[in-house]
Design an enzyme around this catalytic site. Structure first.
Site, PDB file in Angstrom:
ATOM      1  N   CYS A 122       0.832  -0.809  -0.273  1.00  0.00           N
ATOM      2  CA  CYS A 122      -0.169   0.400   0.338  1.00  0.00           C
ATOM      3  C   CYS A 122       0.733   1.500  -0.175  1.00  0.00           C
ATOM      4  CB  CYS A 122      -0.718   0.148   1.047  1.00  0.00           C
ATOM      5  SG  CYS A 122      -1.826  -1.456   0.953  1.00  0.00           S
ATOM      6  N   HIS A 123       0.460   2.314  -0.717  1.00  0.00           N
ATOM      7  CA  HIS A 123       1.105   3.211  -0.714  1.00  0.00           C
ATOM      8  C   HIS A 123       0.829   3.638   0.202  1.00  0.00           C
ATOM      9  CE1 HIS A 123       0.514   2.880  -4.417  1.00  0.00           C
ATOM     10  NE2 HIS A 123       2.352   3.090  -5.160  1.00  0.00           N
ATOM     11  N   MET A 176      -8.029   0.504   1.382  1.00  0.00           N
ATOM     12  CA  MET A 176      -7.449  -0.743   2.127  1.00  0.00           C
ATOM     13  C   MET A 176      -7.681   0.359   3.892  1.00  0.00           C
ATOM     14  SD  MET A 176      -7.054  -3.186   0.423  1.00  0.00           S
ATOM     15  CE  MET A 176      -6.215  -4.244   1.448  1.00  0.00           C
ATOM     16  N   GLU A 177      -7.632   1.910   3.964  1.00  0.00           N
ATOM     17  CA  GLU A 177      -7.320   2.019   5.012  1.00  0.00           C
ATOM     18  C   GLU A 177      -8.658   2.006   5.336  1.00  0.00           C
ATOM     19  OE1 GLU A 177      -4.224   3.908   2.813  1.00  0.00           O
ATOM     20  OE2 GLU A 177      -5.803   3.089   1.885  1.00  0.00           O
ATOM     21  N   ASP A 213     -10.640  -7.718  21.612  1.00  0.00           N
ATOM     22  CA  ASP A 213      -9.674  -6.877  22.715  1.00  0.00           C
ATOM     23  C   ASP A 213     -10.582  -7.137  24.230  1.00  0.00           C
ATOM     24  OD1 ASP A 213      -6.694  -7.553  24.430  1.00  0.00           O
ATOM     25  OD2 ASP A 213      -6.963  -5.342  23.830  1.00  0.00           O
TER      26      ASP A 213
END
Length: 144
Positions: A62-63, A97-98, A112
């Site tokens: 990824c950039h 993608m972000e 969690d």
């Protein structure tokens, strides 16, 4: 890594969603802010933002792009929490993608923080499941 040198900056936005299935009593504890690790949704929101900003470190090809906005929303149901992450940029490549990285981290952070409530007597998680992580929207517009 794909060479994007010749591409023009444009306005880009992407929204990703996903959900985590939890026990009803866990969701109730989240709503009442009674989780021992702290405020679940506030922590999840900060984790998602950090994840969005660090996507190029997490996903090797990824950039590294400038993030101009991140918005995180939650929908609380009886036995699930849905997360929606919207990311914006004015850069040469998209932000899907972000957005996916942000929603994944938001949901993992929730897991969690509540895992002690979700474990059964054998230390397993029979009711806990992350589902349906996907890109819901991707926009690209020219800068005027």
């Amino acid at each position: 890594m794909v060479d994007i040198s010749d591409k023009k900056d444009s306005i880009r936005e992407s929204t990703a969603t996903g959900s985590i299935e939890l026990k009803n009593e866990t969701v109730k504890s989240i709503k009442e802010d009674k989780i021992s690790k702290g405020n679940v949704l506030a922590t999840s929101r900060v984790a998602a933002i950090e994840s969005v900003k660090n996507t190029s470190s997490d996903i090797p090809l990824c950039h590294n792009i400038k993030i101009t906005g991140v918005d995180i929303d939650y929908e609380i149901e009886d036995e699930a929490i849905k997360a929606k992450v919207t990311v914006k940029t004015t850069d040469k490549t998209g932000v899907e993608m972000e957005a996916l990285n942000g929603v994944s981290t938001a949901l993992l952070t929730i897991w969690d923080m509540v895992k002690s409530k979700e474990k059964d007597k054998n230390g397993q998680y029979p009711s806990t499941e992350i589902n349906s992580i996907k890109v819901d929207k991707k926009i690209k517009r020219e800068i005027k």
